[in-house]
Design an enzyme around this catalytic site. Structure first.
Site, PDB file in Angstrom:
ATOM      1  N   GLU A  14      -6.527  -7.373  -0.998  1.00 33.06           N
ATOM      2  CA  GLU A  14      -7.084  -7.239   0.352  1.00 33.06           C
ATOM      3  C   GLU A  14      -8.516  -6.759   0.280  1.00 33.06           C
ATOM      4  O   GLU A  14      -8.843  -5.857  -0.491  1.00 33.06           O
ATOM      5  CB  GLU A  14      -6.304  -6.208   1.185  1.00 33.06           C
ATOM      6  CG  GLU A  14      -4.933  -6.597   1.646  1.00 33.06           C
ATOM      7  CD  GLU A  14      -4.331  -5.521   2.551  1.00 33.06           C
ATOM      8  OE1 GLU A  14      -5.111  -4.807   3.232  1.00 33.06           O
ATOM      9  OE2 GLU A  14      -3.105  -5.375   2.561  1.00 33.06           O
TER      10      GLU A  14
ATOM     11  N   GLU B  94       0.818  -1.219   0.000  1.00 32.75           N
ATOM     12  CA  GLU B  94       0.000   0.000   0.000  1.00 32.75           C
ATOM     13  C   GLU B  94       0.857   1.277   0.000  1.00 32.75           C
ATOM     14  O   GLU B  94       0.795   2.097   0.922  1.00 32.75           O
ATOM     15  CB  GLU B  94      -0.952   0.006   1.190  1.00 32.75           C
ATOM     16  CG  GLU B  94      -1.973  -1.109   1.141  1.00 32.75           C
ATOM     17  CD  GLU B  94      -2.952  -1.079   2.318  1.00 32.75           C
ATOM     18  OE1 GLU B  94      -4.052  -1.639   2.170  1.00 32.75           O
ATOM     19  OE2 GLU B  94      -2.621  -0.483   3.370  1.00 32.75           O
TER      20      GLU B  94
END
Length: 677
Positions: free
Chosen positions: A311, A153
């Protein structure tokens, strides 16, 4: 994606982040057994394990990772092996405190969390490449490793650092962009305003906190720099890995979600072998299924085809003010909706719910309650669903409609000192996307410069405040050749340097749209105006109005009251061989849906299948079959025309398929063969 670096496991991947270092070793065997029961085929490992892999500088301990990867391989589970560079260890910051980030107010942040590093720090880059190289050399040929997960991320918590090191890197980036021509930078930034002229490169700083509003072009270039600076970290780690493991694909997880806008993913996507994304629902969104679809379509468009969901959550997340659990059936609908919109793999954060740490209240595949839980039953059911849908892998998602999406336009429009602070790029795009989703119309997302627009019948630009000359010419040529374009208000207003396009609004698109606006009339919160003309009865608009006059276009709707009564609000213009529409206001959802239905039908775009309200319909196309996904978000069930085989049950479908209440059906429909001569 390179043909040499494709993900190898067959079927649709299934799994999540696996963090066995958080648990005693005796738990690992239980994890393997439960993963097999759930149908898990791939897990991400090592994402936050830097402190254990490298307990001191240049000293490595791979014993734990050796055991984990061997155990996964023995149990037939593939590994997406991460470089742990999103969370540098305490020893690194103790040795290199200058690598800690500085916020715009000048405060240097502390370590003790994740992603607390300066993206421009030479010490961080050196350490990150060192650990990435050590991992790549050790595990390049490990049979469990099928993909490399670079970092995690990017930009989630440190999209910008305002320290002196970052300032120097920013100046270097600017020199490259402006060919070392300071006069060119001053012109682009409009520094004659407020005496901001720069006479020396060393005078230029990041847009730190000041007493008044910042220079918009300065701030826009800063956003571009920050995205590129993080991208350079990704490519550096990726290249280290490729030298050791040239045949294994590398990814990093994007965050195409409503509230994340730090990175220009159009620039990032070509650098990934496999495009992957993280997506979490907002608890305050009453129609979060629309956000699932929108973000899935955007990621698929970035990837140019199938992608991986790296995710999402089985239930509640841990970082919202109120972290609601998912409703019955919602987890399954979410996951299969991602597959419908192009995902070739479904993964969660995380496999086993943590008992300690900042994310201990984040849901997981194996929750705190263990296997005696509804979530576990749903996880096992989803594994069976994905096995049943294995043949869907690699299929595409055909669309005749494209929506223009540009991070530069988003960054520019959402800066301070706009005519209205109420404008939110993704809200405006979703306002247009929602009625297409509800009607079952497939959508791609494109950049303004995307070539080959003729594959679409209709292009929509709900919010394109900033557009360069190339993007303007590309969209204009699409209409000239016979395409249909619809443009939203406050579009075309500025060029790539955030300079107003003079001569009237909507700037770059005045000629194409056949209108001229001399003044903008944004509306105060809570204020509405009525619309009249070829719109539904009781049509209204809010947020924005413009004083338009026609210069070739026809008025489709006008304001019925307010200061702009009888002024055109929605227009249509024949241009070349095509048609250009301008929606100069923000119609209510019913009015906009009716308008977009008219526009798309005139462009020759029909829904994939006529379905009742609340049924999402999406099609993926394979080599010799279509895969029709039908998802009931309304909880009423439906009977939908279809022929073929329902893959989740294996039952034949003749004439129609039953979608159970709150559930999903996926029908394989054979493609028609070539017509007889």
């Amino acid at each position: 994606m390179s043909t040499e670096r494709r993900l190898r496991p067959p079927g649709l991947a299934y799994g999540g982040d696996y963090n066995p270092e958080q648990w005693p070793e005796e738990v690992w065997a239980q994890d393997m057994a439960l993963m097999r029961e759930a149908g898990v085929t791939m897990v991400s490992v090592g994402i936050f394990s830097w402190a254990l892999l490298e307990p001191s500088e240049g000293v490595y301990d791979f014993s734990r990772m050796d055991k984990i990867l061997d155990l996964l391989h023995e149990n037939g589970i593939a590994a997406d092996l991460a470089t742990p560079t999103a969370a540098p260890p305490a020893w690194f910051f103790h040795a290199h405190p200058e690598a800690l980030p500085v916020d715009s107010d000048g405060r240097r942040l502390s370590y003790g969390s994740r992603q607390t590093f300066c993206p421009s720090s030479p010490a961080y880059r050196t350490a990150a490449l060192r650990i990435a190289g050590a991992l790549a050399e050790r595990y390049a040929d490990h049979p469990a490793v099928v993909m490399w997960h670079v970092h995690n991320e990017y930009g989630c918590h440190n999209s910008a650092c305002y320290c002196d090191t970052s300032a120097a890197a920013f100046r270097k980036w600017l020199k490259a962009k402006y060919d070392n021509d300071l006069d060119a930078l001053n012109e682009a930034w409009g520094t004659a305003f407020w005496s901001q002229w720069y006479h020396d490169w060393e005078e230029i700083l990041p847009p730190r906190a000041t007493g008044a509003d910042p220079n918009p072009t300065h701030r826009l270039d800063w956003r571009r720099f920050c995205s590129d600076e993080l991208l350079s970290l990704f490519t550096a780690e990726r290249d280290v890995i490729r030298r050791a493991a040239p045949g294994t694909p590398a990814t990093t997880n994007f965050m195409v979600m409503h509230n994340f806008d730090a990175l220009d993913y159009w620039r990032w996507a070509p650098e990934l072998d496999v495009v992957s994304n993280d997506h979490y629902l907002r608890s305050t969104d009453p129609e979060s299924e629309i956000d699932v679809a929108l973000c899935g379509d955007l990621v698929r468009s970035l990837a140019g085809g199938p992608w991986l969901l790296m995710e999402h959550s089985t239930g509640a997340v841990n970082w919202q003010p109120v972290n609601r659990a998912k409703n019955p059936g919602e987890m399954r609908r979410n996951a299969l909706a991602h597959v419908a919109h192009g995902a070739d793999g479904i993964a969660y954060f995380q496999w086993r719910a943590a008992k300690a740490g900042a994310e201990q209240w984040h849901s997981a595949m194996l929750p705190h309650a263990g296997t005696d839980s509804q979530i576990w039953q749903d996880v096992v059911q989803l594994g069976a669903d994905l096995r049943a849908l294995a043949e869907v892998r690699g299929s595409t998602s055909p669309a005749q409609v494209a929506i223009v999406w540009d991070w530069n336009a988003r960054w520019a429009m959402e800066q301070p000192c706009q005519p209205s602070a109420e404008l939110r790029f993704q809200d405006l795009v979703r306002h247009w996307y929602a009625p297409l989703w509800e009607a079952g119309v497939a959508v791609d997302f494109i950049h303004p410069d995307t070539p080959d627009l003729d594959r679409y019948r209709l292009v929509l630009a709900p919010s394109l405040y900033l557009v360069d000359d190339a993007g303007t010419a590309n969209l204009t040529a699409f209409v000239e050749r016979g395409g249909t374009l619809a443009v939203g208000f406050h579009s075309g207003a500025v060029d790539e340097n955030c300079h107003i396009r003079l001569g009237g609004y909507p700037g770059a698109f005045r000629e194409l749209l056949g209108v001229h606006c001399d003044e903008l009339f944004p509306l105060l919160p809570g204020v509405q105006v009525a619309l009249t003309g070829q719109v539904p009865q009781d049509a209204t608009a809010d947020l924005w109005t413009e004083r338009l006059r026609l210069t070739g276009a026809e008025a489709v709707a006008r304001y019925a009251d307010g200061p702009l009564a009888d002024v055109p609000a929605i227009t249509r213009h024949a241009y070349g061989n095509g048609t250009a529409w301008y929606i100069a206001t923000h119609p209510d959802p019913t009015t906009l849906a009716a308008l977009l239905e008219r526009i798309r039908r005139q462009a020759g775009v029909r829904p994939e299948r006529e379905v009742p309200p609340g049924i999402e319909v999406v099609k993926r196309r394979g080599t010799d079959a279509d895969y029709l996904f039908l998802i009931d978000h309304a909880g009423r069930g439906a009977e939908i025309p279809a022929d073929g085989v329902e893959l989740l049950t294996g039952k034949p479908v003749v004439g129609s398929v039953t979608v159970p209440e709150g559930s999903v059906a996926v029908v394989r429909e054979p493609l028609p063969g070539p017509s007889a001569e």
